[in-house]
Motif scaffolding. Structure first.
Motif, mmCIF file in Angstrom:
data_model
loop_
_atom_site.group_PDB
_atom_site.id
_atom_site.type_symbol
_atom_site.label_atom_id
_atom_site.label_comp_id
_atom_site.label_asym_id
_atom_site.label_seq_id
_atom_site.Cartn_x
_atom_site.Cartn_y
_atom_site.Cartn_z
ATOM 1 N N ASN A 1 -4.786 -0.510 4.403
ATOM 2 C CA ASN A 1 -3.818 0.307 3.654
ATOM 3 C C ASN A 1 -2.413 0.067 4.213
ATOM 4 O O ASN A 1 -2.233 -0.655 5.207
ATOM 5 N N ARG B 1 -6.397 6.961 -0.182
ATOM 6 C CA ARG B 1 -5.313 5.977 0.003
ATOM 7 C C ARG B 1 -5.638 4.654 -0.702
ATOM 8 O O ARG B 1 -6.807 4.343 -0.967
ATOM 9 N N TYR C 1 -5.988 0.724 -0.763
ATOM 10 C CA TYR C 1 -6.274 -0.383 0.158
ATOM 11 C C TYR C 1 -6.016 -1.716 -0.544
ATOM 12 O O TYR C 1 -6.087 -1.803 -1.771
#
Lengths: 183, 183
Positions: free
Chosen positions: A42, A80, A82
Motif C-alpha cells: 500500500n 486500504r 494495495y
C-alpha cells in the motif's frame, strides 16, 4: 518495510533509467519496488520503503496505473488500496509496447494521415509529401505487424523469436513451390 | 529559407511530440525540418527557418548527430557544414531502434547480469532474483531477435511483416513432419 540491499540496487537503477524511459525518478523507483515485491504494497509501505513524500507516491502510482503497469488490489479485511506489478513478464512487455505506441506513434500517424489527405499540395511541397508518405507507410506496416504479433499465442512468438535469422529460409520456402513450378 | 505552411505543420508536430520521444522541442523541430527538406541545410538556414537561437540549433544538431539521425555533409566550394536526414526510411528506423536499445535497454541488461552473478543471495531475495532473471531472459530474447532481424535483407523483413499472423502457420509447418513421423 525496508528493501534489502539486493532489491535496493534494482530500485536505484530504475530511478536512474527513468529519465531515459520518459518517466521520472520516483515513478521508476516505485515500479521497481513493486516489481521485486512478492506481496502487494500500500502507499504507506511504499512511502516507508523509498523515503519519498506521500504525495509523490500517490502521483507515481496514478501515473503507473495510467500506463496499466501496476494493478490496484484489495486484501480481505483491509480497506486500504494495495498495488502490485503483473506477475507475467510477457504481459508487461505487451502493455509497454501498446502504451508507447498510443503515446509516441499514434498521434503522428493521425497527423500524417490528415496532411496526406489534403488534395491541394503545391509543387514545392511534393518532396515533403513524398517523405511524409514514406514515414506513414512504414509506421502502418510496423504497427500493423506488431498488432498481429501480439494477437498470436505466446508459444508461436517465442518460436519465431528463437528462429532469429532462420526465418529467412521459412519465408523463402513458401515461395519456392510456385517458383519451381514456373521453371 | 522559410518553411511552407505544409512543412510547418509537420515541424510543429515533431516539436510537440519531442517530449514524448525523450528529446526536446527544438531537437524535434530541427529533425523534422531536415527530414522534409530536399537539400542539405546549414546552421544559418535552420536558424532562419525555425526562428530559434543559433546556440539552440548547434546543440540540437549535436544531439541529432549523436543519435546518428542526421548526417554532416559538405557542398563543393562551400566551407560551411551542411546537414541532412538519411533518405532511406528503413535506415532511419534501424538507427532509432539501435540507439534506443543502447540508451534504454543495454544499461539495464548489464545491471541485471551483474546482480544475477552474485552467488550469495539470501533466501529473502529469492523472489527478487527470480523476477530479475525473468526480465533479463525476456530482454535477451527480444533484443537478440531484433539484432537478427536487422541483419536480414529488407525484402525478407517486409515479407515477414506482411505475413502478419500468417507466420503462425509457417512456424508450425516446420514442426509438422517430425510430429507425423512420431504418430
Amino acid at each position: 518495510m525496508t528493501p534489502t540491499r539486493y532489491q535496493q540496487a534494482f530500485i536505484l537503477h530504475f530511478g536512474e533509467m527513468g529519465s531515459r524511459w520518459g518517466i521520472n525518478r520516483t515513478v521508476g523507483q516505485i515500479y521497481a519496488l513493486l516489481y521485486v515485491s512478492e506481496s502487494p504494497l500500500n502507499a504507506d509501505d511504499i512511502t516507508g520503503a523509498l523515503g519519498m513524500s506521500r504525495s509523490n507516491v500517490s502521483m507515481g502510482l496514478k501515473e503507473l496505473q495510467s500506463w496499466r503497469l501496476v494493478r490496484l488490489r484489495h486484501l480481505p479485511g483491509d480497506r486500504r488500496e494495495y498495488f502490485s506489478a503483473p506477475e507475467d513478464i510477457w504481459q508487461i512487455l505487451q502493455t509497454l509496447v501498446e502504451e508507447r505506441r498510443k503515446r509516441e506513434i499514434d498521434p503522428t500517424m493521425s497527423m500524417l494521415r490528415d496532411a496526406l489527405m489534403e488534395s491541394t499540395v503545391k509543387p514545392s511541397d511534393e518532396y515533403a509529401r513524398h517523405r511524409m508518405q514514406d514515414m506513414l507507410d512504414l509506421m502502418e506496416l510496423v504497427t500493423g505487424w506488431m498488432n498481429e504479433l501480439s494477437d498470436l499465442d505466446r508459444a508461436t512468438v517465442v518460436k519465431l523469436m528463437k528462429l532469429g535469422g532462420g526465418v529467412k529460409k521459412l519465408v523463402g520456402v513458401r515461395a519456392k513451390p510456385a517458383a519451381s513450378a514456373a521453371s
